[in-house]
Design a protein around this motif. Structure first.
Motif, PDB file in Angstrom:
ATOM      1  N   ARG A   1     -33.668  47.486 -39.900  1.00 57.53           N
ATOM      2  CA  ARG A   1     -34.760  47.821 -38.985  1.00 57.53           C
ATOM      3  C   ARG A   1     -34.499  47.226 -37.609  1.00 57.53           C
ATOM      4  NH1 ARG A   1     -40.801  48.838 -40.801  1.00 57.53           N
ATOM      5  NH2 ARG A   1     -41.659  49.515 -38.810  1.00 57.53           N
ATOM      6  N   ARG A   2     -33.973  46.017 -37.591  1.00 55.23           N
ATOM      7  CA  ARG A   2     -33.664  45.385 -36.301  1.00 55.23           C
ATOM      8  C   ARG A   2     -32.621  46.196 -35.550  1.00 55.23           C
ATOM      9  NH1 ARG A   2     -30.005  42.460 -33.891  1.00 55.23           N
ATOM     10  NH2 ARG A   2     -28.605  42.481 -35.689  1.00 55.23           N
TER      11      ARG A   2
ATOM     12  N   TRP B   1     -39.709  54.892 -39.814  1.00 58.28           N
ATOM     13  CA  TRP B   1     -39.552  54.235 -41.105  1.00 58.28           C
ATOM     14  C   TRP B   1     -40.549  54.794 -42.112  1.00 58.28           C
ATOM     15  CZ3 TRP B   1     -35.532  51.288 -42.287  1.00 58.28           C
ATOM     16  CH2 TRP B   1     -34.796  50.735 -41.233  1.00 58.28           C
ATOM     17  N   THR B   2     -40.051  55.096 -43.320  1.00 58.30           N
ATOM     18  CA  THR B   2     -40.910  55.621 -44.394  1.00 58.30           C
ATOM     19  C   THR B   2     -40.825  54.763 -45.648  1.00 58.30           C
ATOM     20  OG1 THR B   2     -39.144  57.053 -45.244  1.00 58.30           O
ATOM     21  CG2 THR B   2     -40.609  57.977 -43.553  1.00 58.30           C
ATOM     22  N   GLY B   3     -40.064  53.678 -45.580  1.00 59.82           N
ATOM     23  CA  GLY B   3     -39.864  52.837 -46.753  1.00 59.82           C
ATOM     24  C   GLY B   3     -38.528  53.079 -47.416  1.00 59.82           C
TER      25      GLY B   3
ATOM     26  N   PRO C   1     -34.326  53.520 -47.355  1.00 58.59           N
ATOM     27  CA  PRO C   1     -33.251  52.913 -46.566  1.00 58.59           C
ATOM     28  C   PRO C   1     -32.795  53.854 -45.451  1.00 58.59           C
ATOM     29  CG  PRO C   1     -32.794  52.723 -48.911  1.00 58.59           C
ATOM     30  CD  PRO C   1     -33.951  53.662 -48.771  1.00 58.59           C
ATOM     31  N   PHE C   2     -32.264  53.280 -44.387  1.00 56.09           N
ATOM     32  CA  PHE C   2     -31.748  54.082 -43.289  1.00 56.09           C
ATOM     33  C   PHE C   2     -30.622  54.993 -43.775  1.00 56.09           C
ATOM     34  CE2 PHE C   2     -28.905  54.574 -39.542  1.00 56.09           C
ATOM     35  CZ  PHE C   2     -29.789  55.239 -38.711  1.00 56.09           C
ATOM     36  N   ALA C   3     -29.854  54.519 -44.770  1.00 55.51           N
ATOM     37  CA  ALA C   3     -28.770  55.331 -45.321  1.00 55.51           C
ATOM     38  C   ALA C   3     -29.290  56.644 -45.891  1.00 55.51           C
ATOM     39  CB  ALA C   3     -28.012  54.556 -46.399  1.00 55.51           C
ATOM     40  N   ALA C   4     -30.492  56.618 -46.473  1.00 56.11           N
ATOM     41  CA  ALA C   4     -31.048  57.845 -47.057  1.00 56.11           C
ATOM     42  C   ALA C   4     -31.265  58.897 -45.971  1.00 56.11           C
ATOM     43  CB  ALA C   4     -32.359  57.543 -47.778  1.00 56.11           C
ATOM     44  N   TRP C   5     -31.645  58.461 -44.774  1.00 56.30           N
ATOM     45  CA  TRP C   5     -31.831  59.391 -43.651  1.00 56.30           C
ATOM     46  C   TRP C   5     -30.503  60.003 -43.252  1.00 56.30           C
ATOM     47  CZ3 TRP C   5     -30.870  58.744 -38.080  1.00 56.30           C
ATOM     48  CH2 TRP C   5     -31.502  59.719 -37.298  1.00 56.30           C
ATOM     49  N   LEU C   6     -29.452  59.181 -43.217  1.00 59.86           N
ATOM     50  CA  LEU C   6     -28.122  59.695 -42.901  1.00 59.86           C
ATOM     51  C   LEU C   6     -27.639  60.643 -43.994  1.00 59.86           C
ATOM     52  CD1 LEU C   6     -26.426  56.410 -41.631  1.00 59.86           C
ATOM     53  CD2 LEU C   6     -27.274  58.304 -40.232  1.00 59.86           C
ATOM     54  N   PHE C   7     -27.913  60.305 -45.250  1.00 58.38           N
ATOM     55  CA  PHE C   7     -27.529  61.182 -46.361  1.00 58.38           C
ATOM     56  C   PHE C   7     -28.232  62.534 -46.245  1.00 58.38           C
ATOM     57  CE2 PHE C   7     -26.826  57.322 -49.357  1.00 58.38           C
ATOM     58  CZ  PHE C   7     -25.609  57.069 -48.751  1.00 58.38           C
ATOM     59  N   ARG C   8     -29.490  62.509 -45.819  1.00 58.13           N
ATOM     60  CA  ARG C   8     -30.251  63.752 -45.686  1.00 58.13           C
ATOM     61  C   ARG C   8     -29.640  64.633 -44.602  1.00 58.13           C
ATOM     62  NH1 ARG C   8     -34.710  61.436 -46.179  1.00 58.13           N
ATOM     63  NH2 ARG C   8     -35.267  61.169 -43.995  1.00 58.13           N
ATOM     64  N   ILE C   9     -29.233  64.012 -43.495  1.00 60.65           N
ATOM     65  CA  ILE C   9     -28.563  64.767 -42.438  1.00 60.65           C
ATOM     66  C   ILE C   9     -27.274  65.370 -42.985  1.00 60.65           C
ATOM     67  CG2 ILE C   9     -27.361  64.578 -40.223  1.00 60.65           C
ATOM     68  CD1 ILE C   9     -29.343  62.390 -39.441  1.00 60.65           C
TER      69      ILE C   9
ATOM     70  N   PRO D   1     -26.948  67.492 -53.120  1.00 59.44           N
ATOM     71  CA  PRO D   1     -27.952  66.637 -53.723  1.00 59.44           C
ATOM     72  C   PRO D   1     -29.322  67.284 -53.636  1.00 59.44           C
ATOM     73  CG  PRO D   1     -27.334  65.821 -51.554  1.00 59.44           C
ATOM     74  CD  PRO D   1     -26.412  66.971 -51.862  1.00 59.44           C
ATOM     75  N   SER D   2     -30.106  67.141 -54.698  1.00 56.90           N
ATOM     76  CA  SER D   2     -31.465  67.677 -54.690  1.00 56.90           C
ATOM     77  C   SER D   2     -32.362  66.751 -53.911  1.00 56.90           C
ATOM     78  CB  SER D   2     -31.984  67.811 -56.126  1.00 56.90           C
ATOM     79  OG  SER D   2     -32.068  66.534 -56.739  1.00 56.90           O
ATOM     80  N   SER D   3     -33.557  67.251 -53.573  1.00 55.29           N
ATOM     81  CA  SER D   3     -34.475  66.462 -52.752  1.00 55.29           C
ATOM     82  C   SER D   3     -35.626  65.913 -53.573  1.00 55.29           C
ATOM     83  CB  SER D   3     -35.035  67.346 -51.623  1.00 55.29           C
ATOM     84  OG  SER D   3     -35.689  68.480 -52.166  1.00 55.29           O
ATOM     85  N   ASP D   4     -35.521  65.951 -54.920  1.00 55.22           N
ATOM     86  CA  ASP D   4     -36.621  65.464 -55.735  1.00 55.22           C
ATOM     87  C   ASP D   4     -36.611  63.947 -55.820  1.00 55.22           C
ATOM     88  OD1 ASP D   4     -34.574  64.877 -57.458  1.00 55.22           O
ATOM     89  OD2 ASP D   4     -34.981  66.551 -58.818  1.00 55.22           O
ATOM     90  N   ALA D   5     -37.608  63.392 -56.488  1.00 53.65           N
ATOM     91  CA  ALA D   5     -37.760  61.935 -56.535  1.00 53.65           C
ATOM     92  C   ALA D   5     -36.581  61.272 -57.242  1.00 53.65           C
ATOM     93  CB  ALA D   5     -39.065  61.579 -57.247  1.00 53.65           C
ATOM     94  N   ARG D   6     -36.052  61.917 -58.291  1.00 52.23           N
ATOM     95  CA  ARG D   6     -34.925  61.334 -59.011  1.00 52.23           C
ATOM     96  C   ARG D   6     -33.719  61.215 -58.105  1.00 52.23           C
ATOM     97  NH1 ARG D   6     -33.354  63.798 -64.727  1.00 52.23           N
ATOM     98  NH2 ARG D   6     -35.417  62.899 -65.127  1.00 52.23           N
ATOM     99  N   SER D   7     -33.469  62.242 -57.283  1.00 56.01           N
ATOM    100  CA  SER D   7     -32.342  62.197 -56.365  1.00 56.01           C
ATOM    101  C   SER D   7     -32.519  61.083 -55.339  1.00 56.01           C
ATOM    102  CB  SER D   7     -32.194  63.536 -55.644  1.00 56.01           C
ATOM    103  OG  SER D   7     -31.172  63.469 -54.684  1.00 56.01           O
ATOM    104  N   GLN D   8     -33.728  60.927 -54.828  1.00 56.67           N
ATOM    105  CA  GLN D   8     -33.987  59.872 -53.854  1.00 56.67           C
ATOM    106  C   GLN D   8     -33.768  58.499 -54.477  1.00 56.67           C
ATOM    107  OE1 GLN D   8     -37.891  60.549 -52.261  1.00 56.67           O
ATOM    108  NE2 GLN D   8     -37.366  62.551 -51.436  1.00 56.67           N
ATOM    109  N   GLN D   9     -34.175  58.329 -55.742  1.00 56.84           N
ATOM    110  CA  GLN D   9     -33.975  57.058 -56.412  1.00 56.84           C
ATOM    111  C   GLN D   9     -32.487  56.793 -56.615  1.00 56.84           C
ATOM    112  OE1 GLN D   9     -35.999  54.674 -57.063  1.00 56.84           O
ATOM    113  NE2 GLN D   9     -34.520  53.400 -58.157  1.00 56.84           N
ATOM    114  N   THR D  10     -31.733  57.846 -56.957  1.00 53.12           N
ATOM    115  CA  THR D  10     -30.295  57.707 -57.139  1.00 53.12           C
ATOM    116  C   THR D  10     -29.629  57.277 -55.845  1.00 53.12           C
ATOM    117  OG1 THR D  10     -30.258  59.371 -58.890  1.00 53.12           O
ATOM    118  CG2 THR D  10     -28.171  58.914 -57.777  1.00 53.12           C
TER     119      THR D  10
END
Length: 202
Positions: free
Chosen positions: A18-19, A76-78, A80-88, A118-127
């Motif tokens: 975050r910093r 920020w949504t809670g 990790p920042f990496a998840a945002w990069l993965f989504r891109i 990768p799927s966008s469901d909750a299981r994928s986000q947890q993975t």
């Protein structure tokens, strides 16, 4: 490591992320720190899905280029920042697959490896979160590269310079720059592979 220690480590990493993000949002020059922290992780994520090193290198460069442009709008949504990069990266892989399908009369080359999206469901986000936590000790791999290799990667993938521009700036031949880029990416892949092997045999 106990559960509480793991949780504390994750919280420390999240606070540091975050910093860095907030610093980069205030001053785009700070994006270099984010790039150095996440390059190895994003490249590993992409190369496992496209199965082509040149395409993975191109996509990784595009991911960071797009992330830099979109960073002022990041919130920020809670996750990790990496998840945002993965989504891109996921969206860009999907876009490339669609373009390839159109160009090949709605069918991908049957000799090509299938593109895993990768799927966008909750299981994928947890993975993705679990993958991030396992890989947190790799986030600074780029900083451990030799200075010339690190500079080539930053100029090539973050600053989006051509090989010719980098060669002129560093006073080297284009062939030398290609070799530096190749060795840098090879080192990153080796470290990521070694880390994965050690964890499986531990």
């Amino acid at each position: 490591m106990t559960g509480s220690e793991t949780g504390q480590k994750v919280r420390q990493v999240e606070a540091e992320e975050r910093r860095l993000v907030e610093a980069a949002q205030r001053d785009p020059a700070g994006f270099a720190d984010l790039y150095e922290n996440f390059f190895g992780l994003v490249y590993s994520y992409v190369v496992r899905r496209v199965h082509s090193r040149p395409e993975a290198e191109d996509l990784t460069a595009e991911v960071f280029h797009r992330a830099l442009k979109s960073l002022p709008h990041f919130k920020w949504t809670g996750a990790p920042f990496a998840a945002w990069l993965f989504r891109i990266a996921s969206n860009m892989i999907a876009d490339r697959a669609k373009r390839a399908a159109r160009e090949q009369n709605s069918s991908l080359n049957p000799r090509s490896e299938p593109i895993e999206l990768p799927s966008s469901d909750a299981r994928s986000q947890q993975t993705e979160l679990e993958h991030y936590e396992r890989s947190v000790n790799l986030l600074r791999l780029v900083k451990e590269l030799a200075e010339d290799q690190r500079r080539v990667l930053i100029m090539r993938f973050l600053e989006d310079h051509s090989l010719r521009d980098i060669a002129e700036a560093l006073g080297r031949s284009e062939g030398a720059i290609k070799q530096l880029q190749f060795r840098a990416l090879q080192s990153l892949r080796k470290e990521l592979t070694t880390e994965g092997t050690e964890k499986r045999t531990a």
